[in-house]
Design a protein around this motif. Structure first.
Motif, PDB file in Angstrom:
ATOM      1  N   CYS A 269       0.812  -1.225   0.000  1.00  0.00           N
ATOM      2  CA  CYS A 269       0.000   0.000   0.000  1.00  0.00           C
ATOM      3  C   CYS A 269       0.844   1.273   0.000  1.00  0.00           C
ATOM      4  N   ALA A 285      -5.284   3.507   0.078  1.00  0.00           N
ATOM      5  CA  ALA A 285      -6.214   2.404   0.337  1.00  0.00           C
ATOM      6  C   ALA A 285      -7.580   2.740  -0.241  1.00  0.00           C
ATOM      7  N   GLN A 312      -7.717  -3.508   2.731  1.00  0.00           N
ATOM      8  CA  GLN A 312      -6.562  -2.722   2.317  1.00  0.00           C
ATOM      9  C   GLN A 312      -6.259  -1.619   3.325  1.00  0.00           C
ATOM     10  N   HIS A 330      -0.947  -6.791   0.889  1.00  0.00           N
ATOM     11  CA  HIS A 330      -2.396  -6.836   0.695  1.00  0.00           C
ATOM     12  C   HIS A 330      -2.660  -7.806  -0.455  1.00  0.00           C
TER      13      HIS A 330
END
Length: 451
Positions: A269, A285, A312, A330
């Motif tokens: 992320c 996210a 996320q 993720h």
């Protein structure tokens, strides 16, 4: 815990589902520093899926959709405040009004907004709506309460189909126009979209496929529309359901890899710069993100899924306050659900990442089935219609890169094996809506897609 990560200043831009869950996860994981959440809407975070379902049906008011807090994140909430820029060198979020917020780490969770009708004068007609915010849903529900003669829905994606379903459940006449060959074809491919078309027509929807609306009519108030096939639809309410636009314009001068498909990030992320260099203090996210997934060729996925926003956000929050070796990726599979015209549709994986499909259980005639998608001999997605309990089995097949067609294994799998057929995923340019999950690089069936 490492003190330099659990202290300092974190700013979350986006008072959304992802923003709220990230704020909660930061505190749950031990962050003790300053936490500020910026949101351009005046409301605390609220749930959007009910807007096209319960709110339009009149079951729940729009202001009852607020998201519950799992725990108080002890954040400063700046609501009704718009972020206008990001200065990564000075580490400041720029706000409208000329103010700015300093940060040590920032999470971008600005999501999407509804794509408006392209002609501003026609879009401003009384009776023309989009559906994204609480105010949108409240205004549209009020207009439906008044009993319009006919509702025109432009776009046959999930949002457009759910709006049409709500209208029919209210007993309202509704016309749906879709540039592609069938509703939901961009998300589910050709076979299941045929079922969607049958269900709409069986429920009394005037479905116009292969046609576009060329002009909205009215003098101050919407009265109808002209179509590309030369026909005209008389209606007094119009809902424009042409998909979503990622909220990235405010990042134009930031040097980040932000574009029409969203803000690119790595599996942890962390946002990329426009030169493909990963940052270590800017995270992303939710719907605004594009992230790679090893099960789908490491292509960047662009999702508009409730579950993805939650998972996320939690991964991003963990990584924001963890040193490198303790960070995690993720990698959860995209999942999605929709209820329309009496059917419950659920999916896992990426149906557009496919070249063939097979009906593994049930049948189109029974309107109860599990369809499995494959690419180059590997299971990549599954969609169920009123058969949600078997989806977990197919999720395992996707996660383990099981061969396609899938072997027997689910409890009520039919004995007779179906023959795989082409998945018939259309070129996005022929649709009036986009899929809710999209590969933003190479589309595997036949083409390079330039966005």
């Amino acid at each position: 815990m490492h003190g330099e990560f659990t202290d300092g200043r974190i700013v979350i831009v986006g008072a959304s589902l992802a923003g709220l869950r990230a704020a909660e996860a930061l505190r749950a994981n031990g962050f003790t520093g300053s936490l500020t959440v910026v949101g351009d809407e005046p409301h605390p975070p609220y749930d959007r899926p009910p807007l096209s379902k319960q709110v339009l049906l009149g079951i729940a008011p729009a202001d009852s959709t607020g998201l519950p807090m799992r725990q108080d994140p002890k954040a400063e909430w700046l609501l009704g405040v718009r972020a206008t820029g990001l200065d990564p060198l000075a580490r400041r979020v720029l706000l409208d009004g000329g103010e700015s917020l300093p940060y040590d780490r920032v999470l971008i969770a600005t999501g999407t907004r509804a794509r408006p009708w392209p002609n501003p004068a026609e879009a401003a007609l009384d009776g023309v709506f989009t559906l994204r915010t609480r105010e949108d849903a409240a205004g549209l529900a009020e207009r439906l309460d008044a009993g319009p003669e006919r509702v025109l829905v432009i776009g046959g994606g999930f949002t457009g189909s759910e709006i049409a379903s709500a209208c029919r459940e209210r007993g309202l006449a509704v016309t749906v126009t879709e540039r592609g060959p069938a509703p939901l074809v961009g998300a589910l491919g050709g076979t299941l979209s045929k079922l969607a078309a049958v269900m709409q027509r069986n429920h009394g929807v005037d479905l116009r496929t292969g046609a576009t609306v060329t002009r909205l009519l009215g003098d101050g108030r919407f009265t109808g529309a002209e179509l590309s096939d030369g026909s005209r639809v008389d209606a007094d309410v119009c809902v424009v359901a042409l998909g979503a636009i990622r909220n990235v314009e405010w990042l134009a001068e930031s040097g980040l890899a932000a574009g029409p498909r969203g803000l690119a990030c790595d599996a942890g992320c962390r946002a990329f710069t426009m030169y493909g260099i990963v940052t270590d203090d800017v995270f992303v996210a939710g719907d605004v993100s594009r992230f790679p997934h090893p099960l789908f060729g490491y292509q960047l996925l662009s999702l508009e899924h409730w579950g993805n926003a939650v998972t996320q956000a939690e991964v991003a929050a963990h990584n924001m306050i963890s040193p490198g070796p303790l960070r995690r990726p993720h990698l959860s599979l995209p999942t999605f659900w929709s209820t329309q015209f009496g059917l419950n549709i659920k999916s896992v994986g990426v149906p557009t990442y496919s070249d063939h499909v097979v009906i593994a259980q049930g049948s189109l005639e029974a309107r109860r089935l599990a369809m499995v998608y494959g690419y180059r001999g590997r299971v990549t997605a599954a969609v169920t219609v009123d058969m949600a309990k078997v989806l977990e089995y197919y999720q395992h097949l996707i996660e383990t890169a099981a061969p396609f067609p899938p072997p027997p294994g689910a409890a009520d799998r039919a004995l007779a094996a179906e023959i795989p057929i082409p998945s018939d995923v259309p070129d996005p340019s022929v649709l009036s809506h986009g899929p809710t999950v999209a590969l933003t690089g190479y589309a595997p069936d036949r083409r390079l897609t330039v966005v």
